[in-house]
Design a protein around this motif. Structure first.
Motif, short mmCIF file in Angstrom:
data_model
loop_
_atom_site.label_atom_id
_atom_site.label_comp_id
_atom_site.label_asym_id
_atom_site.label_seq_id
_atom_site.Cartn_x
_atom_site.Cartn_y
_atom_site.Cartn_z
N ALA A 1 19.29 -6.27 -9.93
CA ALA A 1 18.46 -7.27 -10.59
C ALA A 1 18.62 -8.60 -9.88
O ALA A 1 19.70 -8.91 -9.37
CB ALA A 1 18.85 -7.41 -12.06
N GLN A 2 17.55 -9.35 -9.86
CA GLN A 2 17.65 -10.75 -9.47
C GLN A 2 17.73 -11.56 -10.74
O GLN A 2 16.90 -11.41 -11.63
CB GLN A 2 16.44 -11.16 -8.65
N TRP B 1 15.24 -3.05 -4.59
CA TRP B 1 13.92 -3.56 -5.00
C TRP B 1 14.04 -5.04 -5.31
O TRP B 1 14.90 -5.46 -6.09
CB TRP B 1 13.45 -2.80 -6.24
N LEU B 2 13.21 -5.87 -4.70
CA LEU B 2 13.20 -7.30 -5.03
C LEU B 2 11.89 -7.72 -5.69
O LEU B 2 11.85 -8.72 -6.40
CB LEU B 2 13.40 -8.15 -3.77
N GLY B 3 10.83 -7.00 -5.43
CA GLY B 3 9.52 -7.33 -5.98
C GLY B 3 8.58 -6.18 -5.71
O GLY B 3 8.94 -5.22 -5.02
N PRO B 4 7.36 -6.24 -6.27
CA PRO B 4 6.44 -5.11 -6.13
C PRO B 4 6.17 -4.71 -4.68
O PRO B 4 5.89 -3.56 -4.40
CB PRO B 4 5.16 -5.61 -6.80
N GLU B 5 6.26 -5.68 -3.76
CA GLU B 5 6.03 -5.34 -2.36
C GLU B 5 7.19 -5.80 -1.48
O GLU B 5 7.03 -6.00 -0.29
CB GLU B 5 4.73 -5.99 -1.86
N GLU B 6 8.34 -6.01 -2.10
CA GLU B 6 9.45 -6.63 -1.37
C GLU B 6 10.75 -5.89 -1.63
O GLU B 6 11.10 -5.60 -2.77
CB GLU B 6 9.59 -8.10 -1.81
N ARG C 1 4.25 2.55 2.27
CA ARG C 1 5.52 2.79 1.57
C ARG C 1 6.05 4.19 1.86
O ARG C 1 7.26 4.38 2.00
CB ARG C 1 5.35 2.57 0.06
N PRO D 1 11.10 -0.58 -9.68
CA PRO D 1 11.50 -1.95 -10.00
C PRO D 1 12.94 -2.02 -10.54
O PRO D 1 13.33 -1.25 -11.41
CB PRO D 1 10.49 -2.36 -11.06
N ASN D 2 13.70 -2.98 -9.99
CA ASN D 2 15.08 -3.24 -10.42
C ASN D 2 16.00 -2.03 -10.23
O ASN D 2 16.94 -1.82 -11.00
CB ASN D 2 15.11 -3.74 -11.87
N GLY E 1 0.81 -1.21 0.00
CA GLY E 1 0.00 0.00 0.00
C GLY E 1 0.85 1.26 0.00
O GLY E 1 1.97 1.31 0.52
N HIS E 2 0.28 2.29 -0.61
CA HIS E 2 1.02 3.54 -0.80
C HIS E 2 1.38 4.19 0.53
O HIS E 2 2.52 4.63 0.74
CB HIS E 2 0.18 4.50 -1.65
#
Ligand code: ZN
Lengths: 90, 177
Positions: free
Chosen positions: B124-125, B51-56, B23, B38-39, B19-20
């Motif tokens: 990047a992963q 950044w690992l993911g949209p929420e991670e 964050r 992202p990335n 959620g915004h």
């Protein structure tokens, strides 16, 4: 090699992804036989199919992929989860 | 001279935030204008935030106040909008400082790491050989950090050392077969 453009990470090679089967609606109230048909009996059409892939070695997000099983052309990739305001995908 | 070194990280935290509003609270607690795209990664007041993911996200190398940090960040996120997990033992950091670092990585990593594509704020992963890694472009002309799980660390190190010692990418000089 198949290259899939992840909505988050951009174009990545196939080993970074796992195939998650054809995307089909899952019936909520069904018999075991109907569930088995959904899970194990694939239509496997020649041509465009709706598939699910997961970017396991990257962002670990699931995505819908429209892929042609004859040409391997990928026509569409979109996230299973719609992005909100956490940054636009790559 | 092999410019591959293991870097001690004091602490690594996995941050899940949904959620915004959460964050914004988390970014404010880390003294950054916004969570990374992202990335991408950014230097925060408590270490590098990847950044690992949209929420991670992964917070690596926090410099101070280590014991109180997880609780501090969990409070900023809020009780129902995410979580903070100590993953300090989950990955080791290998820094590759080598003028040919990009070419060394090209021997075992499929990502396009040209500076015009993979700039200094990129991460990047991806895979090195068959090992999942987090790749972080460090400031400087040709420096990368590789965050890898302890069990495939030796495998990844051998891939990189082999590419450093046997540079198959180098174009031979004129007239040399
Ligand atoms: Zn991805």
């Amino acid at each position: 090699m198949l290259q899939i453009t992840c909505p988050w990470c951009g174009p990545r090679d196939e080993p970074e992804f796992h195939y998650g089967g054809e995307g089909m609606p899952l019936p909520p109230d069904s018999t075991d036989a109907e569930w088995a048909a959904v899970l194990y009996q694939r239509p496997n059409p020649a041509g465009r199919t709706n598939e699910r892939w997961v970017h396991w070695a990257g962002c670990r997000q699931w995505m819908h992929v429209v892929r042609d099983t004859l040409t391997h052309d990928i026509h569409e990739v979109r996230p299973v989860r719609q992005p909100d305001d956490f940054g636009s995908p790559a | 001279m092999i410019a591959l070194s293991r870097v001690p990280l004091a602490m690594q935290l996995a941050l899940r935030v949904r959620g915004h509003a959460a964050r914004v609270r988390l970014a404010s607690a880390l003294h950054i204008p916004a969570m990374p795209s992202p990335n991408r990664w950014t230097a925060s007041s408590h270490g590098d935030l990847l950044w690992l993911g949209p929420e991670e996200f992964l917070l690596a190398q926090p410099g101070s106040d280590l014991i109180a940090l997880p609780t501090f960040l969990a409070t900023a996120i809020g009780p129902s909008d995410g979580a903070v997990v100590d993953v300090s033992s989950a990955r080791v950091a290998l820094d590759l400082d080598e003028s040919d670092a990009r070419e060394v990585l090209a021997s075992c990593c499929a990502l396009d790491l040209h500076p015009s594509v993979f700039a200094e704020d990129h991460c990047a992963q991806t895979l090195i050989g068959q090992a999942p890694v987090v790749l972080q472009r460090l400031p400087g002309p040709s420096s990368f950090r590789i965050l890898v799980r302890p069990s495939p660390e030796d495998y990844v190190t051998r891939w990189l050392q082999d590419a450093i010692v046997h540079p198959s990418w180098r174009v031979p000089p004129e007239g040399v077969e």
